[in-house]
Scaffold this motif. Sequence first.
Motif, PDB file in Angstrom:
ATOM      1  N   ARG A 137       0.949  -0.633   0.053  1.00 60.33           N
ATOM      2  CA  ARG A 137      -0.432   0.225  -0.044  1.00 60.33           C
ATOM      3  C   ARG A 137       0.620   1.487   0.091  1.00 60.33           C
ATOM      4  O   ARG A 137       1.712   1.483   1.048  1.00 60.33           O
ATOM      5  N   ALA A 138       0.455   2.083  -1.253  1.00 66.40           N
ATOM      6  CA  ALA A 138       0.948   3.526  -0.796  1.00 66.40           C
ATOM      7  C   ALA A 138       0.638   4.434   0.166  1.00 66.40           C
ATOM      8  O   ALA A 138      -0.632   4.409   0.452  1.00 66.40           O
ATOM      9  N   LEU A 139       1.830   5.034   0.606  1.00 66.03           N
ATOM     10  CA  LEU A 139       0.693   6.243   1.908  1.00 66.03           C
ATOM     11  C   LEU A 139       0.166   6.948   0.752  1.00 66.03           C
ATOM     12  O   LEU A 139       0.625   7.573   0.416  1.00 66.03           O
ATOM     13  N   GLU A 140      -1.157   7.457   2.060  1.00 70.07           N
ATOM     14  CA  GLU A 140      -2.519   8.400   1.490  1.00 70.07           C
ATOM     15  C   GLU A 140      -1.414   9.622   2.533  1.00 70.07           C
ATOM     16  O   GLU A 140      -2.377  10.008   2.262  1.00 70.07           O
TER      17      GLU A 140
ATOM     18  N   ARG B  46      -7.241   7.899   8.924  1.00 68.20           N
ATOM     19  CA  ARG B  46      -7.756   8.626   9.850  1.00 68.20           C
ATOM     20  C   ARG B  46      -8.996   8.136  10.271  1.00 68.20           C
ATOM     21  O   ARG B  46      -8.791   8.546  11.927  1.00 68.20           O
ATOM     22  N   ASN B  47      -9.871   7.509   9.737  1.00 65.81           N
ATOM     23  CA  ASN B  47     -10.820   6.530   9.994  1.00 65.81           C
ATOM     24  C   ASN B  47     -10.430   5.403  11.688  1.00 65.81           C
ATOM     25  O   ASN B  47     -11.138   5.132  12.149  1.00 65.81           O
ATOM     26  N   SER B  48      -8.957   5.678  11.416  1.00 65.90           N
ATOM     27  CA  SER B  48      -8.620   4.095  12.245  1.00 65.90           C
ATOM     28  C   SER B  48      -8.450   4.631  14.016  1.00 65.90           C
ATOM     29  O   SER B  48      -7.942   4.030  14.755  1.00 65.90           O
ATOM     30  N   LEU B  49      -8.577   6.075  13.771  1.00 64.13           N
ATOM     31  CA  LEU B  49      -8.422   6.702  14.865  1.00 64.13           C
ATOM     32  C   LEU B  49      -9.627   6.875  15.675  1.00 64.13           C
ATOM     33  O   LEU B  49      -9.463   7.411  16.963  1.00 64.13           O
ATOM     34  N   GLY B  50     -10.494   6.056  15.645  1.00 65.69           N
ATOM     35  CA  GLY B  50     -11.788   5.986  15.835  1.00 65.69           C
ATOM     36  C   GLY B  50     -12.352   7.623  16.325  1.00 65.69           C
ATOM     37  O   GLY B  50     -12.052   7.892  15.311  1.00 65.69           O
ATOM     38  N   GLU B  51     -13.227   7.891  17.991  1.00 69.59           N
ATOM     39  CA  GLU B  51     -14.076   9.460  17.854  1.00 69.59           C
ATOM     40  C   GLU B  51     -12.842  10.433  18.322  1.00 69.59           C
ATOM     41  O   GLU B  51     -13.449  10.991  17.824  1.00 69.59           O
TER      42      GLU B  51
END
Length: 523
Positions: free
Chosen positions: A469-472, A488-493
């Motif tokens: 995976r290339a870093l976005e 971004r979505n893996s950081l939770g709320e």
Amino acid sequence: MDPIALSHEIEERYKRYLLTTFYFRDPELRKSFEDALDSGRLSKGPYLESTPVFKRAETPAALFRQLLGHSIDSGLLKALYEGPLYKHQADAIRQITAGKNVVVATGTGSGKTEAFLYPILLHLYREFKAGKLCPGVRALILYPMNALANDQRERLGEICKRLAENNSPFGFTFGQYIGETPEDENDSRRHAKDLLAERDKKGVRQVRNGKVVNGEMVLRSEMREDPPHILLTNYSMLEYLLLRPDDSSLFDNGMAQWWTYLVLDEAHQYRGSRGIEMAMLIARLKQRLREGGRQKPFRCVATSATLVDGQDGQAAVAKFASDLFGENEKFDPQDVILGENEPHPEASTEQLTFEDYQFLASALAENTQSINDRMTGLANRLGVSLQAGDRSKTHVARLLQRDNRTARLRDLITGNPDQAQVIADRIFDDLDSERRLPALAQLVELLLQSQIPGTETPLLSARYHLFLRALEGAFLSFLPQKRISLDRNSLGEGIAFEIALCKQCGQHYLVAQKGIQGGKVFE
């Protein structure tokens, strides 16, 4: 080569490259970035996939002898693949040489290029023997992407190079006419002199009295002055060729009479509106050539790995190809060539152990005709009769054909790629977890190196896939603790800020839109 170890090495090198390139001065963030790279989100695989093992037929030498009625130049044969052809390749070569329109609808890696390239070369060779091989396009090969055309250009160059090395009196020319093709040797914008020097260094073109007599034409000016025998291009460039007066020498002044083969690679891409556009372009090309003196019918070839699924779809594919190439170039369902797979003998209920596979690997390395006591014992367990005249590659194949574990592996991965670890856990569930992947790699290597009795075909045709995976971007959150994520979505709320990094000093910065004021950044 151990593909499992190789994939891990590739992944580790990629991680080291990223850690070196994106160095955080903040030690806490540096450690968090390293943890993010180790989270498993950077790569997927390796995946293991098996493709069908196709039936073999005669060698090109034997097939060409049948089609010509006499032996062919040894230099040409040495320039081509010398082993047995696949049956679908031989069938396609026969039908195309007989003047039929053909769709080669076999899988990826099944040698579709040879299926249409060998009849073209045979046509050129016949003209050479008859003293009629003059400049002029005999075959147009249309590729949907320049990358595919580049690959075939390299292959044609190697054939021409081997023709010269084997002192063959036969030679042919080809040219890739695309947007990047230089106008002439002074075209610095397209790096003409560099390309000419590179091709000359590779030996893929032979020039005599200032003209290319065998191999690649690199310049547009060369192709216009003496049109190549094989022309590689794409949809857009063909449209330009038909419009521009400068390129009329490819079609006019008697050159139209030589055009014979129209080849569409990856024909499944020409469906719907794009297919209508391609059909209209081909119709315009044929009209131009007929107005220029081409009287005989064209020989049309389409290739695709995904056009048809089984014999029930042959009629629909034949109609699709007929519509694509035009009303005068009809395709019959029997001219849609499908691959035929080698049948698998019924396996026994016995399965070999990892230690047995290690023994067979050592026997393969020796590749002798000897049959020792241990090999005889394995044969008795599996109900196999070993032949004294066979070499180790065939002995091992006879044993593995009856091995129940081999049969389960083949059924599991044929047309159904999965992660190597998942496959190893299912096939070698009798081993400790850390030994399963090495055992799988050992068994796959055995299957690739062994040979089905009476052929040079391996028991398995397989490949590994590793996806990186290339870093976005990288994202920073401060709650509940300071942490970096690649998503971004893996950081939770928690609130996530995109970060930028100074490559000189390693200082990180928060990225925001210009003009954001006050609390809007937190909305």
